[in-house]
Design a protein around this motif. Structure first.
Motif, PDB file in Angstrom:
ATOM      1  N   UNK A  67      11.914  -9.326  -4.699  1.00 24.38           N
ATOM      2  CA  UNK A  67      11.210  -8.166  -5.236  1.00 24.38           C
ATOM      3  C   UNK A  67       9.704  -8.421  -5.170  1.00 24.38           C
ATOM      4  N   UNK A  68       9.036  -7.732  -4.235  1.00 21.27           N
ATOM      5  CA  UNK A  68       7.605  -7.943  -4.015  1.00 21.27           C
ATOM      6  C   UNK A  68       7.007  -6.664  -3.458  1.00 21.27           C
ATOM      7  N   UNK A  69       5.778  -6.348  -3.877  1.00 17.44           N
ATOM      8  CA  UNK A  69       5.075  -5.205  -3.295  1.00 17.44           C
ATOM      9  C   UNK A  69       3.609  -5.568  -3.087  1.00 17.44           C
ATOM     10  N   UNK A  70       2.968  -4.861  -2.157  1.00 17.03           N
ATOM     11  CA  UNK A  70       1.567  -5.125  -1.839  1.00 17.03           C
ATOM     12  C   UNK A  70       0.857  -3.829  -1.474  1.00 17.03           C
ATOM     13  N   UNK A  71      -0.389  -3.740  -1.865  1.00 13.40           N
ATOM     14  CA  UNK A  71      -1.272  -2.646  -1.489  1.00 13.40           C
ATOM     15  C   UNK A  71      -2.372  -3.222  -0.612  1.00 13.40           C
ATOM     16  N   UNK A  72      -2.515  -2.713   0.585  1.00 11.35           N
ATOM     17  CA  UNK A  72      -3.552  -3.174   1.513  1.00 11.35           C
ATOM     18  C   UNK A  72      -4.426  -1.992   1.881  1.00 11.35           C
ATOM     19  N   UNK A  73      -5.717  -2.229   1.917  1.00 12.31           N
ATOM     20  CA  UNK A  73      -6.634  -1.176   2.331  1.00 12.31           C
ATOM     21  C   UNK A  73      -7.834  -1.800   3.014  1.00 12.31           C
ATOM     22  N   UNK A  74      -8.556  -0.976   3.725  1.00 12.92           N
ATOM     23  CA  UNK A  74      -9.731  -1.444   4.442  1.00 12.92           C
ATOM     24  C   UNK A  74     -10.227  -0.374   5.387  1.00 12.92           C
ATOM     25  N   UNK A  75     -10.924  -0.801   6.434  1.00 13.02           N
ATOM     26  CA  UNK A  75     -11.479   0.146   7.396  1.00 13.02           C
ATOM     27  C   UNK A  75     -11.671  -0.538   8.740  1.00 13.02           C
ATOM     28  N   UNK A  76     -11.543   0.238   9.793  1.00 13.15           N
ATOM     29  CA  UNK A  76     -11.850  -0.190  11.157  1.00 13.15           C
ATOM     30  C   UNK A  76     -13.123   0.519  11.607  1.00 13.15           C
ATOM     31  N   UNK A  77     -13.975  -0.192  12.320  1.00 12.17           N
ATOM     32  CA  UNK A  77     -15.101   0.405  13.025  1.00 12.17           C
ATOM     33  C   UNK A  77     -14.793   0.251  14.504  1.00 12.17           C
ATOM     34  N   UNK A  78     -14.910   1.349  15.238  1.00 14.18           N
ATOM     35  CA  UNK A  78     -14.432   1.392  16.618  1.00 14.18           C
ATOM     36  C   UNK A  78     -15.555   1.857  17.550  1.00 14.18           C
ATOM     37  N   UNK A 134     -16.391   5.408  15.991  1.00 20.28           N
ATOM     38  CA  UNK A 134     -15.532   6.018  14.974  1.00 20.28           C
ATOM     39  C   UNK A 134     -15.342   5.054  13.804  1.00 20.28           C
ATOM     40  N   UNK A 135     -14.941   5.623  12.683  1.00 19.33           N
ATOM     41  CA  UNK A 135     -14.564   4.854  11.497  1.00 19.33           C
ATOM     42  C   UNK A 135     -13.169   5.305  11.085  1.00 19.33           C
ATOM     43  N   UNK A 136     -12.341   4.340  10.683  1.00 21.77           N
ATOM     44  CA  UNK A 136     -10.963   4.646  10.307  1.00 21.77           C
ATOM     45  C   UNK A 136     -10.582   3.864   9.046  1.00 21.77           C
ATOM     46  N   UNK A 137     -10.753   4.485   7.865  1.00 23.63           N
ATOM     47  CA  UNK A 137     -10.251   3.837   6.657  1.00 23.63           C
ATOM     48  C   UNK A 137      -8.726   3.873   6.657  1.00 23.63           C
ATOM     49  N   UNK A 138      -8.098   2.909   5.985  1.00 21.55           N
ATOM     50  CA  UNK A 138      -6.637   2.898   5.954  1.00 21.55           C
ATOM     51  C   UNK A 138      -6.129   2.371   4.620  1.00 21.55           C
TER      52      UNK A 138
END
Length: 81
Positions: free
Chosen positions: A51-62, A37-41
């Protein structure tokens, strides 16, 4: 088409730390006991103090192997940005 499966998750929390995440998953049943499976997030996190914010993204291969009906072994590789 019968070998495809879908899943994933969604999460949200609001307060001193605001958090939103989305992680859809698409998989393929290679054999009755072996799945891949593949799971982008994507996840957004905002702290109010400091005061701080973050954007995180990526993908898992399962890869998942079913040992018994409700017992499986799973391996994951993850890419983050």
């Amino acid at each position: 088409m019968k070998r495809l499966f879908f899943g994933g998750g969604f999460g949200a929390s609001f307060g001193d730390v605001d958090y939103i995440s989305v992680a859809p998953m698409i998989g393929y049943r290679v054999t009755p006991r072996f799945d891949v499976a593949a799971q982008p997030f994507y996840a957004y996190t905002k702290y109010n103090n400091p005061d701080f914010s973050a954007n995180n993204y990526g993908a898992d291969l399962i890869a998942r192997f079913t040992v018994l009906r409700r017992l499986f072994l799973e391996g994951r590789g993850e890419w983050n940005s």
